[in-house]
Design a protein around this motif. Structure first.
Motif, PDB file in Angstrom:
ATOM      1  N   LEU A   2       0.811  -1.211   0.000  1.00 35.35           N
ATOM      2  CA  LEU A   2       0.000   0.000   0.000  1.00 35.35           C
ATOM      3  C   LEU A   2       0.847   1.265   0.000  1.00 35.35           C
ATOM      4  O   LEU A   2       0.368   2.347  -0.284  1.00 35.35           O
ATOM      5  CB  LEU A   2      -0.925   0.000   1.232  1.00 35.35           C
ATOM      6  CG  LEU A   2      -1.958  -1.133   1.294  1.00 35.35           C
ATOM      7  CD1 LEU A   2      -2.761  -1.037   2.590  1.00 35.35           C
ATOM      8  CD2 LEU A   2      -2.879  -1.082   0.089  1.00 35.35           C
ATOM      9  N   LYS A   3       2.139   1.122   0.360  1.00 35.24           N
ATOM     10  CA  LYS A   3       3.044   2.264   0.386  1.00 35.24           C
ATOM     11  C   LYS A   3       4.223   1.973  -0.516  1.00 35.24           C
ATOM     12  O   LYS A   3       5.223   1.401  -0.100  1.00 35.24           O
ATOM     13  CB  LYS A   3       3.526   2.546   1.815  1.00 35.24           C
ATOM     14  CG  LYS A   3       2.521   3.278   2.678  1.00 35.24           C
ATOM     15  CD  LYS A   3       3.172   3.738   3.963  1.00 35.24           C
ATOM     16  CE  LYS A   3       2.223   4.623   4.773  1.00 35.24           C
ATOM     17  NZ  LYS A   3       2.871   5.148   5.987  1.00 35.24           N
ATOM     18  N   ASN A   4       4.082   2.363  -1.742  1.00 37.64           N
ATOM     19  CA  ASN A   4       5.148   2.165  -2.702  1.00 37.64           C
ATOM     20  C   ASN A   4       5.105   3.295  -3.714  1.00 37.64           C
ATOM     21  O   ASN A   4       4.133   4.041  -3.791  1.00 37.64           O
ATOM     22  CB  ASN A   4       5.011   0.807  -3.403  1.00 37.64           C
ATOM     23  CG  ASN A   4       6.360   0.232  -3.778  1.00 37.64           C
ATOM     24  OD1 ASN A   4       7.297   0.970  -4.050  1.00 37.64           O
ATOM     25  ND2 ASN A   4       6.462  -1.084  -3.788  1.00 37.64           N
ATOM     26  N   ILE A   5       6.145   3.428  -4.490  1.00 35.31           N
ATOM     27  CA  ILE A   5       6.196   4.486  -5.488  1.00 35.31           C
ATOM     28  C   ILE A   5       5.486   4.030  -6.749  1.00 35.31           C
ATOM     29  O   ILE A   5       5.796   2.964  -7.293  1.00 35.31           O
ATOM     30  CB  ILE A   5       7.656   4.855  -5.803  1.00 35.31           C
ATOM     31  CG1 ILE A   5       8.341   5.396  -4.548  1.00 35.31           C
ATOM     32  CG2 ILE A   5       7.713   5.901  -6.906  1.00 35.31           C
ATOM     33  CD1 ILE A   5       9.780   5.789  -4.772  1.00 35.31           C
ATOM     34  N   LYS A   6       4.543   4.826  -7.219  1.00 35.48           N
ATOM     35  CA  LYS A   6       3.825   4.489  -8.440  1.00 35.48           C
ATOM     36  C   LYS A   6       4.767   4.521  -9.639  1.00 35.48           C
ATOM     37  O   LYS A   6       5.746   5.267  -9.666  1.00 35.48           O
ATOM     38  CB  LYS A   6       2.677   5.473  -8.663  1.00 35.48           C
ATOM     39  CG  LYS A   6       1.502   5.291  -7.720  1.00 35.48           C
ATOM     40  CD  LYS A   6       0.364   6.211  -8.128  1.00 35.48           C
ATOM     41  CE  LYS A   6      -0.881   5.968  -7.280  1.00 35.48           C
ATOM     42  NZ  LYS A   6      -2.001   6.829  -7.688  1.00 35.48           N
ATOM     43  N   GLU A   7       4.441   3.701 -10.635  1.00 38.04           N
ATOM     44  CA  GLU A   7       5.257   3.663 -11.845  1.00 38.04           C
ATOM     45  C   GLU A   7       5.293   5.023 -12.538  1.00 38.04           C
ATOM     46  O   GLU A   7       6.303   5.409 -13.120  1.00 38.04           O
ATOM     47  CB  GLU A   7       4.722   2.600 -12.811  1.00 38.04           C
ATOM     48  CG  GLU A   7       4.952   1.170 -12.340  1.00 38.04           C
ATOM     49  CD  GLU A   7       6.423   0.851 -12.169  1.00 38.04           C
ATOM     50  OE1 GLU A   7       7.235   1.332 -12.985  1.00 38.04           O
ATOM     51  OE2 GLU A   7       6.758   0.124 -11.225  1.00 38.04           O
TER      52      GLU A   7
END
Length: 274
Positions: A162-167
């Protein structure tokens, strides 16, 4: 310390360069990105030296460094700016990102994924060919001054799905992966930063690597270079090596009594006897 003149500005006192010991080609990649005004994504575990690396590169490049700590309550206004009431008048106050864009500074957004996704979208026009910042509340767009560079960081091993960098964000950046340095380099770093002898620093690094190499350990984080330096700093103040390791490493890594006990036994096995 020497003095230098930055452009046509006033004479300023040159500060000592932040100590950073490269373990790979990260400095070369950063210099190339800075030369082309390209944004940089730093990824690596907590306490491996990402912030120090940015500080060292900013100093080398002669850029002012503006650091922003990402957090879950951060809004776009925290980055860009807002209207505030001063002396009975409503005035616009630039946020740190806007100041960096105006001044041509190096802007470092640490732990970017902690911020909300709708906040991160603000940096997109700065991280592509446009190199501009939309100031919606002022109804204008601010072009980035020469020298501006955007750097963001995160810890991919710590983040959840849920906490990651979007492409859409990630693909705008040049990525540099940092990790814990080889033992001989880490020993040099710990000795210098903590102010202890190389032998003691080597003992702490051996403990750090032993913890990092544990199989199946229920640890969210492992012993970082930062933690080893803190343990060394305690030793420099006269605390025994084992006590320092327990206080700065073992007790910090877990609150589970069984895990703390196991880590303590590992420390006793790795570190020399008093």
């Amino acid at each position: 310390m020497g003095q230098y003149r930055n452009g046509a500005g006033p004479m300023r006192v040159a500060q000592e360069a932040p100590f950073y010991r490269a373990a790979g080609d990260e400095a070369e990649v950063f210099r190339a990105a800075a030369g082309g005004g390209l944004p940089v994504l730093l990824k690596g575990p907590t306490g491996c030296g990402k912030t120090r690396f940015v500080q060292a590169m900013a100093h080398e490049l002669g850029r002012e460094l503006i650091t922003i700590a990402g957090h879950e309550d951060m809004t776009s206004a925290d980055l860009v700016g807002r209207f505030l009431l001063k002396g009975g008048e409503t005035v616009w106050v630039d946020g740190p990102l806007t100041r960096a864009v105006r001044q041509g500074a190096l802007c470092y957004l640490d732990e970017v994924v902690e911020a909300r996704q709708d906040t991160i979208v603000v940096i997109h026009p700065l991280a592509d060919h446009r190199r501009e910042l939309a100031l919606d509340r002022l109804g204008t767009t601010l072009p980035a001054a020469d020298g501006f560079q955007l750097v963001i960081s995160y810890n991919p091993g710590y983040q959840s799905v849920l906490k990651n960098i979007k492409e859409s964000t990630r693909q705008r950046f040049v990525a540099i992966e940092l990790g814990f340095p080889p033992a001989e380099i880490e020993t040099e770093i710990v000795a210098r930063e903590a102010g202890i002898d190389v032998r003691t620093a080597g003992d702490l690094v051996r403990l750090g690597n032993a913890i990092r190499n544990l199989d199946g350990a229920p640890l969210r984080e492992v012993s970082s270079t930062r933690m080893l330096i803190l343990a060394g700093a305690l030793v420099a103040q006269g605390l025994g090596l084992r006590s320092a390791a327990r206080s700065a490493i073992v007790q910090v890594l877990s609150d589970d009594p069984d895990v703390v006990h196991a880590l303590g036994e590992l420390a006793d096995a790795v570190l020399p006897r008093p």
